[in-house]
Write an enzyme that holds these catalytic residues in place. Structure first.
Site, mmCIF file in Angstrom:
data_model
loop_
_atom_site.group_PDB
_atom_site.id
_atom_site.type_symbol
_atom_site.label_atom_id
_atom_site.label_comp_id
_atom_site.label_asym_id
_atom_site.label_seq_id
_atom_site.Cartn_x
_atom_site.Cartn_y
_atom_site.Cartn_z
ATOM 1 N NE ARG A 72 -10.678 -1.683 4.510
ATOM 2 C CZ ARG A 72 -9.564 -2.220 4.046
ATOM 3 N NH1 ARG A 72 -9.356 -3.506 4.206
ATOM 4 N NH2 ARG A 72 -8.671 -1.478 3.420
ATOM 5 C CB CYS B 12 -3.890 1.832 9.039
ATOM 6 S SG CYS B 12 -3.543 1.047 7.466
ATOM 7 C CE LYS C 229 -10.799 -6.698 -3.203
ATOM 8 N NZ LYS C 229 -10.187 -6.546 -1.890
ATOM 9 C CG ASN D 38 0.080 3.085 11.462
ATOM 10 O OD1 ASN D 38 0.653 3.995 10.867
ATOM 11 N ND2 ASN D 38 -0.614 2.163 10.838
ATOM 12 C CG PHE E 176 5.774 3.652 6.538
ATOM 13 C CD1 PHE E 176 5.472 3.577 7.885
ATOM 14 C CD2 PHE E 176 6.912 3.005 6.079
ATOM 15 C CE1 PHE E 176 6.284 2.879 8.762
ATOM 16 C CE2 PHE E 176 7.741 2.295 6.947
ATOM 17 C CZ PHE E 176 7.427 2.238 8.294
ATOM 18 C CG LEU E 177 0.332 2.610 1.009
ATOM 19 C CD1 LEU E 177 -1.157 2.827 1.166
ATOM 20 C CD2 LEU E 177 0.594 1.844 -0.269
ATOM 21 N NE ARG E 178 0.406 10.037 3.497
ATOM 22 C CZ ARG E 178 0.807 11.271 3.203
ATOM 23 N NH1 ARG E 178 0.534 12.269 3.995
ATOM 24 N NH2 ARG E 178 1.472 11.521 2.089
HETATM 25 N N1 LIG Z 1 -4.848 0.344 3.622
HETATM 26 C C1 LIG Z 1 -3.824 1.037 4.034
HETATM 27 O O1 LIG Z 1 -3.804 2.280 3.981
HETATM 28 C C2 LIG Z 1 -2.597 0.344 4.560
HETATM 29 C C3 LIG Z 1 -1.405 1.054 4.692
HETATM 30 C C4 LIG Z 1 -0.280 0.398 5.182
HETATM 31 C C5 LIG Z 1 -0.377 -0.931 5.556
HETATM 32 N N2 LIG Z 1 -1.564 -1.589 5.442
HETATM 33 C C6 LIG Z 1 -1.597 -3.001 5.828
HETATM 34 O O2 LIG Z 1 -1.560 -3.785 4.631
HETATM 35 C C7 LIG Z 1 -2.362 -4.955 4.791
HETATM 36 C C8 LIG Z 1 -3.427 -5.005 3.706
HETATM 37 O O3 LIG Z 1 -4.266 -3.878 3.865
HETATM 38 P P1 LIG Z 1 -5.316 -3.455 2.733
HETATM 39 O O4 LIG Z 1 -5.891 -2.165 3.153
HETATM 40 O O5 LIG Z 1 -4.684 -3.596 1.406
HETATM 41 O O6 LIG Z 1 -6.409 -4.611 2.942
HETATM 42 P P2 LIG Z 1 -7.459 -5.127 1.863
HETATM 43 O O7 LIG Z 1 -8.514 -5.825 2.637
HETATM 44 O O8 LIG Z 1 -7.844 -4.022 0.946
HETATM 45 O O9 LIG Z 1 -6.621 -6.165 1.016
HETATM 46 C C9 LIG Z 1 -6.265 -7.437 1.452
HETATM 47 C C10 LIG Z 1 -6.506 -8.389 0.298
HETATM 48 O O10 LIG Z 1 -5.961 -9.660 0.638
HETATM 49 C C11 LIG Z 1 -6.811 -10.640 0.073
HETATM 50 N N3 LIG Z 1 -6.549 -11.916 0.740
HETATM 51 C C12 LIG Z 1 -6.828 -12.271 2.021
HETATM 52 N N4 LIG Z 1 -6.389 -13.529 2.258
HETATM 53 C C13 LIG Z 1 -5.813 -13.959 1.109
HETATM 54 C C14 LIG Z 1 -5.179 -15.170 0.719
HETATM 55 N N5 LIG Z 1 -5.050 -16.183 1.578
HETATM 56 N N6 LIG Z 1 -4.699 -15.259 -0.530
HETATM 57 C C15 LIG Z 1 -4.827 -14.234 -1.404
HETATM 58 N N7 LIG Z 1 -5.430 -13.073 -1.084
HETATM 59 C C16 LIG Z 1 -5.910 -12.932 0.151
HETATM 60 C C17 LIG Z 1 -8.209 -10.080 0.290
HETATM 61 O O11 LIG Z 1 -9.169 -10.663 -0.569
HETATM 62 C C18 LIG Z 1 -7.977 -8.604 -0.013
HETATM 63 O O12 LIG Z 1 -8.225 -8.296 -1.371
HETATM 64 C C19 LIG Z 1 -2.912 -4.896 6.209
HETATM 65 O O13 LIG Z 1 -2.061 -5.593 7.049
HETATM 66 C C20 LIG Z 1 -2.875 -3.416 6.527
HETATM 67 O O14 LIG Z 1 -2.775 -3.169 7.898
HETATM 68 C C21 LIG Z 1 -2.672 -0.999 4.939
#
Ligand SMILES: NC(=O)c1ccc[n+]([C@@H]2O[C@H](COP(=O)([O-])OP(=O)(O)OC[C@H]3O[C@@H](n4cnc5c(N)ncnc54)[C@H](O)[C@@H]3O)[C@@H](O)[C@H]2O)c1
Length: 453
Positions: free
Chosen positions: A346, A279, A35, A227, A153-155
């Site tokens: 996912r 989510c 990444k 959620n 809270f983004l989508r």
């Molecule tokens: N995707 C959404 O729409 C959304 C919206 C609101 C909240 N969230 C929350 O935000 C969080 C992240 O979601 P996401 O969709 O971005 O997940 P994601 O899997 O796309 O991103 C998480 C990132 O964290 C990295 N990572 C994991 N462990 C790490 C470490 N120790 N050091 C550095 N990097 C590390 C992973 O490689 C990955 O790139 C989750 O808790 C999710 O529930 C997601």
């Protein structure tokens, strides 16, 4: 302000890029070298509308950097946003090991006071554990580490707009300094004083976002409760759809009128294949766990989850009813992403549904505008089509599994000519039953008695 972002996934990238867009100096890291390589070479590892423009601005103005060294990233910022994943464990509870790893890193690498901001979605009381972890691992350094919760809270699909124009910014804090720092970070968003990258020449009028200050426990609870409520709403609409189908009503008419009541609201009332993504399914499960651990019977959430799982089987019944024998038949699938305008697969209902059809011996030819590459990684055994028409070619049915706008406006004559049998199974109630029938298609969907008669 100088800000570090840990985790460059969907939330981390949108957070980092948007914070840079509103004037902060941001350094971002991730523990996935692939990444980081894409990011360092000027690319974007995810598809998110508008994010390319924001990241380009931030790079040009030198306000955004990507580093592979987590220690340097941590030392660069006064505030550190934790945006790592919190996936479900096999029992449904949230896996917080990434948060724990990051806590250890921050505690050992920080050399000056930091505000540690939980942006990942975590169960209530995680902030307390985070504080404890920071204190334990950082006991030798003596650096002051304050914790705050700032749920996101983004989508996906509208993430940049959601981040820059939120309804509310929730911050859970335990001290005034943390509140002040977060208020300062979000000041351009609250005051709408930034140059908006998505609305030109000017953003639509609307109320300024509320800045909601709570305790850390409440902020964490707000996110999970929100959620889970949205998940309940979708499952509720799906149950009403099943009833509408039996009673000769039309779910689209019903939910449209229901949604006009401001107490109910029109969003998340869409009947179909159900909710997916990173989510709602996992947050619902984690919330059920949290309630159980806390001795609260929140079984209505389990019911919402059960209803959601049942949508795939319900849809499959429609497929079987129409195709009779499924083994050996080619089914075209439109949509792989868990929703439109993202490449995220996912927990995608589209993928679950394909797996169900594969298990019954169907051959699948699928198309998605953005999610094919991600789908290939988890579903290598199907054929991937280059266009919706290519997916329809020689198919005995065409399933709509994701509500991409482009699927509303296909050249239906061309689709019909390509198919062996002109049968549309609309898992997202995207099309008009009347119009599709007038075009000579057999058409099935959810909760519209006229279509399913
Ligand atoms: N995707 C959404 O729409 C959304 C919206 C609101 C909240 N969230 C929350 O935000 C969080 C992240 O979601 P996401 O969709 O971005 O997940 P994601 O899997 O796309 O991103 C998480 C990132 O964290 C990295 N990572 C994991 N462990 C790490 C470490 N120790 N050091 C550095 N990097 C590390 C992973 O490689 C990955 O790139 C989750 O808790 C999710 O529930 C997601």
């Amino acid at each position: 302000m100088k800000i570090s972002v840990i985790g460059a996934g969907y939330v981390g990238l949108v957070t980092g890029c948007c914070l840079a867009e509103i004037g902060h100096e941001v350094v971002c890291t991730d523990n996935d070298p692939a990444k980081l390589k894409v990011l360092e070479s000027g690319g974007l590892p995810i598809y998110e509308p508008g994010l390319d423009r924001v990241i380009e601005n931030a790079r040009k103005d030198k306000r955004l950097r990507f580093l592979s060294d987590p220690g340097e990233t941590i030392r660069s910022g006064d505030a550190i946003f934790i945006c790592v994943g919190t996936p479900p464990l096999p029992d449904g509870d949230a896996d917080l090991s990434a948060i724990d790893n990051v806590a250890r890193l921050i505690a050992t690498e920080a050399r000056s006071p930091k505000l540690v901001v939980e942006k990942s979605t975590v169960p209530a009381r995680t902030g307390q554990e985070l504080k404890r972890a920071l204190a334990v691992y950082g006991r030798k350094s003596g650096v002051e580490l304050r914790v705050a919760s700032n749920p996101e809270f983004l989508r996906e699909g509208t993430a940049v707009g959601d981040f820059l124009h939120p309804d509310r910014i929730v911050v859970g804090v335990e001290d005034e300094t943390a509140e002040k720092q977060l208020r300062e970070i979000y000041r351009p968003v609250i005051e709408r004083s930034f140059q908006c990258p998505i609305h030109t020449p000017k953003c639509p009028n609307g109320p300024a976002p509320s800045f909601v200050v709570t305790t850390i426990n409440s902020a964490e609870l707000i996110k999970h409760a929100s959620n889970s409520f949205l998940a309940l709403k979708i499952s509720y609409a799906n149950m009403v759809a099943d009833l509408a189908e039996k009673l000769g009503a039309d779910i689209e008419e019903v939910t449209q009128a229901m949604g006009m009541d401001p107490r109910i609201g029109s969003t998340f009332l869409k009947a179909g294949l159900g909710f997916g993504g990173f989510c709602l399914p996992k947050d619902l499960q984690a919330f059920v766990h949290l309630a159980e651990r806390s001795g609260v019977d929140f079984s209505m959430l389990k019911e919402a989850e059960k209803i959601n799982h049942g949508r795939i089987e319900r849809f499959y019944e429609k497929v079987r009813e129409m195709l009779w024998v499924i083994r050996g038949k080619q089914i075209g699938v439109l949509g792989l992403a868990f929703k439109a305008n993202t490449d995220d697969v996912r927990f995608s209902p589209a993928i679950d549904m394909i797996r169900h059809l594969l298990a019954q011996g169907a051959r699948i030819r699928a198309y998605d505008p953005e999610a094919v590459e991600r789908a290939k990684a988890i579903l290598p055994e199907i054929e991937y089509a280059k266009s919706p028409y290519d997916a329809a070619q020689d198919s005995e049915a065409l399933v709509i599994a994701t509500e991409w706008d482009e699927f509303r406006k296909l050249d239906w004559e061309r689709v019909q000519k390509a198919m062996v049998r002109p049968l549309i199974l609309d898992g997202r109630n995207l099309l008009s039953p009347k119009e599709m029938k007038a075009r000579g298609f057999e058409y099935r969907c959810f909760g519209r008695a006229s279509a399913n008669a």
